[in-house]
Design a protein around this motif. Structure first.
Motif, PDB file in Angstrom:
ATOM      1  N   PHE A  77       0.833  -1.211   0.000  1.00  0.00           N
ATOM      2  CA  PHE A  77       0.000   0.000   0.000  1.00  0.00           C
ATOM      3  C   PHE A  77       0.867   1.260   0.000  1.00  0.00           C
ATOM      4  CE2 PHE A  77      -2.210   3.489   2.183  1.00  0.00           C
ATOM      5  CZ  PHE A  77      -3.206   3.712   1.244  1.00  0.00           C
ATOM      6  N   SER A 126      -3.905   8.216  -4.321  1.00  0.00           N
ATOM      7  CA  SER A 126      -5.136   9.006  -4.453  1.00  0.00           C
ATOM      8  C   SER A 126      -4.814  10.496  -4.370  1.00  0.00           C
ATOM      9  CB  SER A 126      -6.114   8.624  -3.331  1.00  0.00           C
ATOM     10  OG  SER A 126      -6.989   9.693  -3.038  1.00  0.00           O
ATOM     11  N   ASN A 141      -4.216   6.297   9.981  1.00  0.00           N
ATOM     12  CA  ASN A 141      -4.430   4.922   9.548  1.00  0.00           C
ATOM     13  C   ASN A 141      -3.262   4.020   9.938  1.00  0.00           C
ATOM     14  OD1 ASN A 141      -6.905   5.679   8.107  1.00  0.00           O
ATOM     15  ND2 ASN A 141      -5.460   6.852   6.866  1.00  0.00           N
ATOM     16  N   HIS A 147      -3.630  -0.199  13.621  1.00  0.00           N
ATOM     17  CA  HIS A 147      -2.909  -1.379  13.148  1.00  0.00           C
ATOM     18  C   HIS A 147      -2.041  -2.018  14.243  1.00  0.00           C
ATOM     19  CE1 HIS A 147      -3.948   0.776   9.523  1.00  0.00           C
ATOM     20  NE2 HIS A 147      -3.441  -0.129   8.740  1.00  0.00           N
ATOM     21  N   GLU A 197      -4.636  -6.120   9.103  1.00  0.00           N
ATOM     22  CA  GLU A 197      -3.912  -4.937   9.592  1.00  0.00           C
ATOM     23  C   GLU A 197      -4.701  -4.156  10.645  1.00  0.00           C
ATOM     24  OE1 GLU A 197      -2.445  -2.494   6.373  1.00  0.00           O
ATOM     25  OE2 GLU A 197      -1.786  -4.237   5.248  1.00  0.00           O
ATOM     26  N   HIS A 198      -6.032  -4.188  10.522  1.00  0.00           N
ATOM     27  CA  HIS A 198      -6.859  -3.359  11.422  1.00  0.00           C
ATOM     28  C   HIS A 198      -7.219  -4.124  12.693  1.00  0.00           C
ATOM     29  CE1 HIS A 198      -8.270  -0.360   8.108  1.00  0.00           C
ATOM     30  NE2 HIS A 198      -6.976  -0.319   8.339  1.00  0.00           N
ATOM     31  N   TYR A 202     -12.397  -2.688  -9.685  1.00  0.00           N
ATOM     32  CA  TYR A 202     -11.559  -1.485  -9.718  1.00  0.00           C
ATOM     33  C   TYR A 202     -10.991  -1.250  -8.319  1.00  0.00           C
ATOM     34  CZ  TYR A 202     -10.512   3.274 -11.523  1.00  0.00           C
ATOM     35  OH  TYR A 202      -9.912   4.425 -11.956  1.00  0.00           O
ATOM     36  N   THR A 248      -7.896  -3.187  -3.276  1.00  0.00           N
ATOM     37  CA  THR A 248      -7.757  -2.648  -1.911  1.00  0.00           C
ATOM     38  C   THR A 248      -7.513  -3.769  -0.905  1.00  0.00           C
ATOM     39  OG1 THR A 248     -10.129  -2.866  -1.600  1.00  0.00           O
ATOM     40  CG2 THR A 248      -9.352  -0.744  -2.406  1.00  0.00           C
ATOM     41  N   SER A 249      -7.000  -3.368   0.266  1.00  0.00           N
ATOM     42  CA  SER A 249      -6.895  -4.317   1.378  1.00  0.00           C
ATOM     43  C   SER A 249      -8.295  -4.804   1.739  1.00  0.00           C
ATOM     44  CB  SER A 249      -6.301  -3.643   2.618  1.00  0.00           C
ATOM     45  OG  SER A 249      -5.244  -2.802   2.278  1.00  0.00           O
ATOM     46  N   LYS A 250      -9.229  -3.859   1.728  1.00  0.00           N
ATOM     47  CA  LYS A 250     -10.619  -4.166   2.080  1.00  0.00           C
ATOM     48  C   LYS A 250     -11.179  -5.291   1.222  1.00  0.00           C
ATOM     49  CE  LYS A 250     -11.796   0.163   1.302  1.00  0.00           C
ATOM     50  NZ  LYS A 250     -10.514   0.886   1.227  1.00  0.00           N
ATOM     51  N   TYR A 297      -8.426  -4.017 -11.731  1.00  0.00           N
ATOM     52  CA  TYR A 297      -7.479  -3.025 -12.266  1.00  0.00           C
ATOM     53  C   TYR A 297      -7.003  -2.136 -11.131  1.00  0.00           C
ATOM     54  CZ  TYR A 297      -9.035  -4.667 -16.751  1.00  0.00           C
ATOM     55  OH  TYR A 297      -9.319  -5.483 -17.822  1.00  0.00           O
ATOM     56  N   ASP A 298      -5.694  -1.845 -11.124  1.00  0.00           N
ATOM     57  CA  ASP A 298      -5.134  -1.036 -10.038  1.00  0.00           C
ATOM     58  C   ASP A 298      -3.904  -0.285 -10.538  1.00  0.00           C
ATOM     59  OD1 ASP A 298      -5.372  -1.222  -6.680  1.00  0.00           O
ATOM     60  OD2 ASP A 298      -3.486  -0.445  -7.487  1.00  0.00           O
ATOM     61  N   LYS A 343       1.358  -4.301  -7.105  1.00  0.00           N
ATOM     62  CA  LYS A 343       0.212  -5.231  -7.068  1.00  0.00           C
ATOM     63  C   LYS A 343      -0.068  -5.850  -8.447  1.00  0.00           C
ATOM     64  CE  LYS A 343      -2.140  -2.605  -3.391  1.00  0.00           C
ATOM     65  NZ  LYS A 343      -3.340  -1.874  -2.959  1.00  0.00           N
ATOM     66  N   ALA A 402     -12.623   0.023  -4.362  1.00  0.00           N
ATOM     67  CA  ALA A 402     -12.119   1.250  -3.716  1.00  0.00           C
ATOM     68  C   ALA A 402     -13.284   2.230  -3.515  1.00  0.00           C
ATOM     69  CB  ALA A 402     -11.015   1.866  -4.567  1.00  0.00           C
ATOM     70  N   ILE A 420     -12.837   8.573  -8.143  1.00  0.00           N
ATOM     71  CA  ILE A 420     -12.736   7.598  -9.234  1.00  0.00           C
ATOM     72  C   ILE A 420     -13.887   7.765 -10.241  1.00  0.00           C
ATOM     73  CG2 ILE A 420     -12.920   5.120  -9.751  1.00  0.00           C
ATOM     74  CD1 ILE A 420     -11.241   4.634  -7.163  1.00  0.00           C
ATOM     75  N   LYS A 435     -13.153  10.634 -12.428  1.00  0.00           N
ATOM     76  CA  LYS A 435     -12.060  10.318 -13.366  1.00  0.00           C
ATOM     77  C   LYS A 435     -12.551   9.441 -14.524  1.00  0.00           C
ATOM     78  CE  LYS A 435      -8.101   7.485 -12.331  1.00  0.00           C
ATOM     79  NZ  LYS A 435      -7.129   7.191 -11.271  1.00  0.00           N
TER      80      LYS A 435
HETATM   81  P1  JHZ Z   1      -7.419   2.287  -0.422  1.00  0.00           P
HETATM   82  C1  JHZ Z   1      -4.959   0.685   2.926  1.00  0.00           C
HETATM   83  O1  JHZ Z   1      -6.280   0.220   2.761  1.00  0.00           O
HETATM   84  C2  JHZ Z   1      -4.257  -0.159   3.949  1.00  0.00           C
HETATM   85  P2  JHZ Z   1      -6.877  -0.017   1.305  1.00  0.00           P
HETATM   86  C3  JHZ Z   1      -4.205   0.394   5.318  1.00  0.00           C
HETATM   87  N1  JHZ Z   1      -4.365  -0.680   6.260  1.00  0.00           N
HETATM   88  C4  JHZ Z   1      -5.245   1.432   5.603  1.00  0.00           C
HETATM   89  O2  JHZ Z   1      -5.697   1.580   6.701  1.00  0.00           O
HETATM   90  C5  JHZ Z   1      -5.598   2.385   4.520  1.00  0.00           C
HETATM   91  O3  JHZ Z   1      -4.990   2.040   3.292  1.00  0.00           O
HETATM   92  C6  JHZ Z   1      -5.100   3.751   4.829  1.00  0.00           C
HETATM   93  C7  JHZ Z   1      -6.037   1.901  -6.158  1.00  0.00           C
HETATM   94  N2  JHZ Z   1      -6.528   3.067  -6.888  1.00  0.00           N
HETATM   95  O4  JHZ Z   1      -6.891   3.655  -0.357  1.00  0.00           O
HETATM   96  C8  JHZ Z   1      -4.828   2.162  -5.311  1.00  0.00           C
HETATM   97  C9  JHZ Z   1      -6.628   2.998  -8.252  1.00  0.00           C
HETATM   98  O5  JHZ Z   1      -6.304   1.976  -8.879  1.00  0.00           O
HETATM   99  O6  JHZ Z   1      -8.890   2.155  -0.512  1.00  0.00           O
HETATM  100  C10 JHZ Z   1      -4.987   1.214  -4.157  1.00  0.00           C
HETATM  101  O7  JHZ Z   1      -4.454  -0.059  -4.500  1.00  0.00           O
HETATM  102  N3  JHZ Z   1      -7.095   4.107  -8.915  1.00  0.00           N
HETATM  103  C11 JHZ Z   1      -2.887   1.027   5.558  1.00  0.00           C
HETATM  104  O8  JHZ Z   1      -5.911  -0.831   0.525  1.00  0.00           O
HETATM  105  C12 JHZ Z   1      -6.493   1.085  -4.019  1.00  0.00           C
HETATM  106  O9  JHZ Z   1      -7.049   1.453  -5.274  1.00  0.00           O
HETATM  107  C13 JHZ Z   1      -7.466   5.241  -8.268  1.00  0.00           C
HETATM  108  O10 JHZ Z   1      -7.888   6.223  -8.915  1.00  0.00           O
HETATM  109  O11 JHZ Z   1      -8.242  -0.557   1.462  1.00  0.00           O
HETATM  110  C14 JHZ Z   1      -7.055   2.036  -2.964  1.00  0.00           C
HETATM  111  O12 JHZ Z   1      -6.777   1.543  -1.705  1.00  0.00           O
HETATM  112  C15 JHZ Z   1      -7.383   5.274  -6.839  1.00  0.00           C
HETATM  113  C16 JHZ Z   1      -7.816   6.505  -6.086  1.00  0.00           C
HETATM  114  C17 JHZ Z   1      -6.915   4.169  -6.190  1.00  0.00           C
HETATM  115  O13 JHZ Z   1      -6.834   1.518   0.803  1.00  0.00           O
END
Ligand code: JHZ
Ligand code: SAH
Length: 405
Positions: free
Chosen positions: A69, A74, A168, A172, A215-216, A314, A317-319, A338-339, A344, A374, A381, A384
């Motif tokens: 991560f 973003s 964030n 953890h 992590e959480h 799309y 994410t960790s989620k 897609y990311d 990743k 996400a 997004i 965009k």
């Molecule tokens: P995002 C992570 O959680 C892990 P995650 C951690 N445990 C936490 O608490 C939070 O962050 C802070 C991609 N993306 O922010 C990038 C696109 O492809 O929801 C990332 O892989 N296009 C520390 O992983 C993912 O999506 C885009 O335009 O759930 C977003 O991950 C954008 C904006 C993102 O955090």
């Protein structure tokens, strides 16, 4: 019975997700059949009001030199941390003689703003690959885990801090008492410790169960944070709601009696008691609510498959590791994710092995439906992708309930 990480009381779990992989352990062909899992259950301690994972993998399994991560993916979050840094500078009247420490500084998304403003700062970030990105931005970083001994080291090598910041990261860390002991010694008499994390009240109200993954280890509230601060002769003096990560809370902590306690704190605690977040009953329907989302989403994905629709996702994410593994979403139902994050890409999602592809290929994929993992970045997004999605393509979201746009 489980023992609370904060007050050592016994508590019961209220939701069981079964065995889960490490949320950010994207697999390669070589590691596909060798994934670590742990039993993921969450419980609530009625004594100190802390919501917590019953078990968490060792920290070295989650945070290391291949951490996946990177905070700066973003643009909205970049702006958010700029505003965060500016607000701290203003609150504490920071200048070239001040000192700011950030715990979990990742790729420097927050501290780069202090560097620009010539305010001395230090990041503490154990994941070496993300720390290296921050260093390239001119941020000084210690690549270790923050705890009480490290706080003593920072005082010896640097000085006491006017502000200790963290976003964030606190949620953890299971060894919270060592963190608070560290904060207590590292913080100047008039210093502030400000951190933000996904907010328990939002997770319960929105059933945003996907904030729960390895992590959480904690989901915080004003109730649990004020209890914890008190245990260390510290005090919760302010709280401020944030829209980031699906609904977060920013907590400001100071030495006990050093600063005025804002009525925001008393008001939020009142609201939390009204919602019943201090009683086990508030958590009793959470598990059923998660299963409702599961049934609805799986039913939708199966219908789309029968109709031969193309469904992609799309944001790896960790989620999404909780969503895909608990719901059983395989590449059969969702073709790929897609990311934009290079580390990743061309790997497989933990557990369910959905291929993660470079974002650039999204615009050639021509899907009928896009499952937005996400969802916390939905505004950014969807804006965009507005023109790409306009000709009959649909977003699918599932928090707080399954919806097609
Ligand atoms: P995002 C992570 O959680 C892990 P995650 C951690 N445990 C936490 O608490 C939070 O962050 C802070 C991609 N993306 O922010 C990038 C696109 O492809 O929801 C990332 O892989 N296009 C520390 O992983 C993912 O999506 C885009 O335009 O759930 C977003 O991950 C954008 C904006 C993102 O955090
Ligand atoms: N603050 C950033 C990064 C969050 S990612 C943001 O909000 O986007 C969580 C980070 O916490 C990871 O980079 C991880 O390496 C770090 N971390 C985990 N335990 C830590 C500890 N004990 N001390 C400092 N950082 C830690």
């Amino acid at each position: 019975m489980n023992q609370c990480l904060i007050c050592e009381s016994e508590y019961q779990s209220f939701v069981d997700f079964g065995d889960m992989p490490i949320a950010n352990a994207f697999a390669t062909k070589e590691t596909l059949n060798d994934e670590y899992t742990f039993p993921m259950k969450v419980g609530f301690c009625e004594n100190c009001n802390m919501v917590q994972l019953v078990e968490q993998p060792d920290r070295e399994r989650m945070f290391h030199e291949n951490y996946a991560f990177f905070s700066s993916t973003s643009n909205y979050m970049k702006d958010h941390f700029k505003r965060f840094a500016n607000s701290v500078s203003k609150l504490q009247g920071l200048d070239k003689n001040s000192f700011v420490v950030e715990v979990g500084s990742n790729d420097g998304i927050m501290l780069q703003n202090f560097v620009t403003d010539n305010i001395p700062c230090l990041g503490v970030e154990p994941s070496k690959n993300v720390a290296e990105v921050a260093r390239k931005k001119g941020v000084e970083v210690i690549t270790e885990f923050f705890d009480q001994p490290l706080a003593e080291n920072i005082i010896a090598t640097h000085k006491k801090a006017d502000a200790i910041l963290s976003a964030n990261v606190m949620c953890h860390i299971p060894y919270m008492h060592s963190i608070y002991d560290g904060v207590k010694v590292l913080l100047k008499n008039d210093g502030v410790f400000i951190f933000e994390d996904p907010y328990l009240g939002e997770v319960i109200e929105k059933t945003s169960f996907d904030q729960i993954y390895d992590e959480h280890v904690f989901l915080f509230s004003a109730l649990s944070i004020s209890h914890l601060a008190n245990m260390h002769d510290l005090e919760l003096i302010d709280v401020e709601y944030q829209i980031t990560h699906g609904g977060s809370m920013r907590y400001t902590i100071a030495h006990k009696g050093a600063k005025k306690v804002s009525e925001n704190v008393t008001n939020l605690i009142k609201r939390e008691k009204k919602l019943g977040l201090d009683r086990a009953k508030a958590y009793s329907s959470f598990s059923d609510n998660v299963d409702q989302i599961k049934d609805d989403l799986i039913k939708l994905l199966k219908t789309l498959k029968n109709e031969e629709k193309k469904v992609v996702a799309y944001g790896a994410t960790s989620k999404s590791t909780t969503v895909t593994n608990y719901f059983g979403i395989t590449p059969d139902l969702v073709e790929c994710i897609y990311d934009t994050t290079p580390i990743k890409q061309n790997k497989f999602s933990p557990g369910m092995h959905i291929p993660v592809l470079p974002y650039e290929q999204f615009h050639e994929s021509d899907p009928d439906y896009v499952l937005l993992f996400a969802w916390n970045h939905a505004v950014e997004i969807m804006k965009k992708e507005e023109s790409y999605m306009s000709n009959g393509k649909h977003w699918i979201t599932y928090i707080p309930k399954v919806e097609i746009d």
